[in-house]
Enzyme design. Sequence first.
Site, PDB file in Angstrom:
ATOM      1  N   GLY A   8       7.894 -12.432   0.613  1.00  0.00           N
ATOM      2  CA  GLY A   8       7.391 -13.267  -0.480  1.00  0.00           C
ATOM      3  C   GLY A   8       8.359 -13.108  -1.640  1.00  0.00           C
ATOM      4  O   GLY A   8       8.570 -11.991  -2.132  1.00  0.00           O
ATOM      5  N   GLY A  10       8.201 -15.030  -4.440  1.00  0.00           N
ATOM      6  CA  GLY A  10       7.650 -15.802  -5.561  1.00  0.00           C
ATOM      7  C   GLY A  10       7.731 -15.010  -6.855  1.00  0.00           C
ATOM      8  O   GLY A  10       8.702 -14.296  -7.097  1.00  0.00           O
ATOM      9  N   HIS A 174     -10.589  -4.195  -5.555  1.00  0.00           N
ATOM     10  CA  HIS A 174      -9.806  -4.836  -6.615  1.00  0.00           C
ATOM     11  C   HIS A 174     -10.568  -6.074  -7.049  1.00  0.00           C
ATOM     12  O   HIS A 174     -10.710  -7.015  -6.296  1.00  0.00           O
ATOM     13  CB  HIS A 174      -8.439  -5.220  -6.045  1.00  0.00           C
TER      14      HIS A 174
HETATM   15  N1  APR Z   1       5.749 -15.881   4.851  1.00  0.00           N
HETATM   16  C1  APR Z   1       6.513 -15.507   3.814  1.00  0.00           C
HETATM   17  N2  APR Z   1       6.347 -15.971   2.572  1.00  0.00           N
HETATM   18  C2  APR Z   1       5.353 -16.851   2.363  1.00  0.00           C
HETATM   19  C3  APR Z   1       4.516 -17.302   3.412  1.00  0.00           C
HETATM   20  C4  APR Z   1       4.749 -16.779   4.704  1.00  0.00           C
HETATM   21  N3  APR Z   1       3.999 -17.137   5.758  1.00  0.00           N
HETATM   22  N4  APR Z   1       3.640 -18.170   2.889  1.00  0.00           N
HETATM   23  C5  APR Z   1       3.895 -18.270   1.576  1.00  0.00           C
HETATM   24  N5  APR Z   1       4.938 -17.474   1.251  1.00  0.00           N
HETATM   25  C6  APR Z   1       5.587 -17.295  -0.042  1.00  0.00           C
HETATM   26  C7  APR Z   1       5.625 -18.576  -0.871  1.00  0.00           C
HETATM   27  O1  APR Z   1       6.683 -19.410  -0.442  1.00  0.00           O
HETATM   28  C8  APR Z   1       5.826 -18.010  -2.280  1.00  0.00           C
HETATM   29  O2  APR Z   1       7.194 -18.003  -2.642  1.00  0.00           O
HETATM   30  O3  APR Z   1       4.856 -16.381  -0.842  1.00  0.00           O
HETATM   31  C9  APR Z   1       5.304 -16.561  -2.186  1.00  0.00           C
HETATM   32  C10 APR Z   1       4.171 -16.267  -3.129  1.00  0.00           C
HETATM   33  O4  APR Z   1       4.675 -16.344  -4.411  1.00  0.00           O
HETATM   34  P1  APR Z   1       3.842 -16.959  -5.633  1.00  0.00           P
HETATM   35  O5  APR Z   1       3.207 -18.235  -5.207  1.00  0.00           O
HETATM   36  O6  APR Z   1       4.731 -16.991  -6.822  1.00  0.00           O
HETATM   37  O7  APR Z   1       2.656 -15.888  -5.828  1.00  0.00           O
HETATM   38  P2  APR Z   1       2.706 -14.467  -6.588  1.00  0.00           P
HETATM   39  O8  APR Z   1       2.314 -14.668  -8.004  1.00  0.00           O
HETATM   40  O9  APR Z   1       3.967 -13.779  -6.287  1.00  0.00           O
HETATM   41  O10 APR Z   1       1.463 -13.746  -5.886  1.00  0.00           O
HETATM   42  C11 APR Z   1       1.463 -13.497  -4.490  1.00  0.00           C
HETATM   43  O11 APR Z   1       0.004 -11.589  -4.709  1.00  0.00           O
HETATM   44  O12 APR Z   1      -1.297 -10.794  -6.478  1.00  0.00           O
HETATM   45  C12 APR Z   1      -1.262 -11.549  -5.306  1.00  0.00           C
HETATM   46  O13 APR Z   1      -3.022 -13.121  -5.716  1.00  0.00           O
HETATM   47  C13 APR Z   1      -1.636 -12.980  -5.567  1.00  0.00           C
HETATM   48  O14 APR Z   1      -1.996 -13.426  -3.266  1.00  0.00           O
HETATM   49  C14 APR Z   1      -1.099 -13.626  -4.330  1.00  0.00           C
HETATM   50  C15 APR Z   1       0.171 -12.826  -4.049  1.00  0.00           C
END
Ligand code: APR
Length: 318
Positions: A8, A10, A174
Site C-alpha cells: 500500500g 497511499g 481500535h
Molecule cells: N494490494 C495492494 N495495494 C492495494 C490493494 C491491493 N489489493 N488495494 C488497494 N491498494 C492500495 C491503493 O491503491 C492505495 O494506494 O492501498 C492504498 C491505500 O492508500 P490510501 O487510500 O491513501 O489509504 P491510507 O490513508 O493509506 O489508509 C490505508 O489504513 O488506517 C487504515 O483505514 C485506513 O484501511 C485504511 C488503510
Amino acid sequence: MKKISLIGAGQIGGTLAHLIALKKLANVVLFDVSEGLAKGKALDIAQSSAVEGFNVNIKGTSNYEDTKDSDVIIITAGVPRKPGMSRDDLLAINLKIIKQVSDGIKTTSPKAFVICITNPLDVIVSALQKYTNFKHNKVVGMAGILDTSRFIFFLSEHLGVETSKIKSFVLGGHGDSMVAMLNHTYIDGKPISELVKNGKLKKDKLDFIINRTKNGGAEIVKFLEKGSAFYAPASSGVEMADSYLNNRKKQLPCAAFLNGEYGVKSLYVGVPVIIGSNGVEKVIEIDLSPTEKENFNKSIDSVKKLYEAAIKIDPTLK
Ligand code: APR
C-alpha cells in the site's frame, strides 16, 4: 541493511517510506496495485536523499517478487474511511484486499514480522494471520500506540504539560470501544486521579478528552473530507518496526493474539506487548479495575461481533 516492504503506497504507505528513509531504518520496497503511485513516491523520496543525507534504497513496484525475503512488512493496502463512515463499514472491501495481500506475501516473505494497519484493524489482522498462517507472534496490528499518542497529546494540550512527561496507554479494540487506562496514567509523575481530585483536571474535561481520543480518527476524516489520518498512524507503525529490527524490547500497546491472557482466547485485541527480535515476545497482563475490566470486556465483545460478520462474508475465516 534490513528490508521493509510496505504493501500500500497511499497516504500512510508513502509517509511510512519517508519516515523509514529519514530514520535510516531499512531499505524500502513500496508496493501498490497502482504501480505508478508506488514508483512515483519511491522516486520522489529517493530524490530527497542528497538533501537529507540518508543512504537507503527505495524501490516502487507492483510485483510481489520485489518484496521477497522482507524482514518487516507493513500493510496499509485498503480503502480509508469517508466522512460519516465507521471503521467497521470498511470490512467487506478491505477483507478482500487483505486476502490478495496475504496471497502475495505468504510465499515470498514467510519469515517476516508483519504489521497490519488496514482497518477495521482487529478483525483485519486476525484475517491476515488466518490467510497467511504465519505464526501469531509474527503478525500484529497497529492501533494502541496511535490511540495512546492521541490521548497523551490531548492531555498535554489541555494541561500544558509536555507529551514526554505523560505516561499512559489504552487497551481493547481500535475504535469507539478502546479503554483509556486511567489507573496507569501519570502526569509529570503524578497519578491522573490526583489531578482530578485536586481540581487541576475537571472530571467532565477528562471524559471529553477520552471521548475525543475514541473519535480521534473520525475528527480527522471530517476535516480532510477525502482520506483519513496518516502522519500519526505511520509514526506508530515505524515505532513497532524499529523495536523489532533493533531488538529494543519496548512495551507497546498493539493488537496481539490472545491465547487465554486477559481471559480471552483466539482473538486479536489491543494489549501491551513486548516487541523484540522474536516478534511479539510477551503479552503483558496488567491488573484492571472493575470498571476497566467491564469496559475491556465490552470492547472484546464488539471485536468478536465484527469477527462474526467477517465469517459471514468469508466462511473460511472460521
Ligand atoms: N494490494 C495492494 N495495494 C492495494 C490493494 C491491493 N489489493 N488495494 C488497494 N491498494 C492500495 C491503493 O491503491 C492505495 O494506494 O492501498 C492504498 C491505500 O492508500 P490510501 O487510500 O491513501 O489509504 P491510507 O490513508 O493509506 O489508509 C490505508 O489504513 O488506517 C487504515 O483505514 C485506513 O484501511 C485504511 C488503510
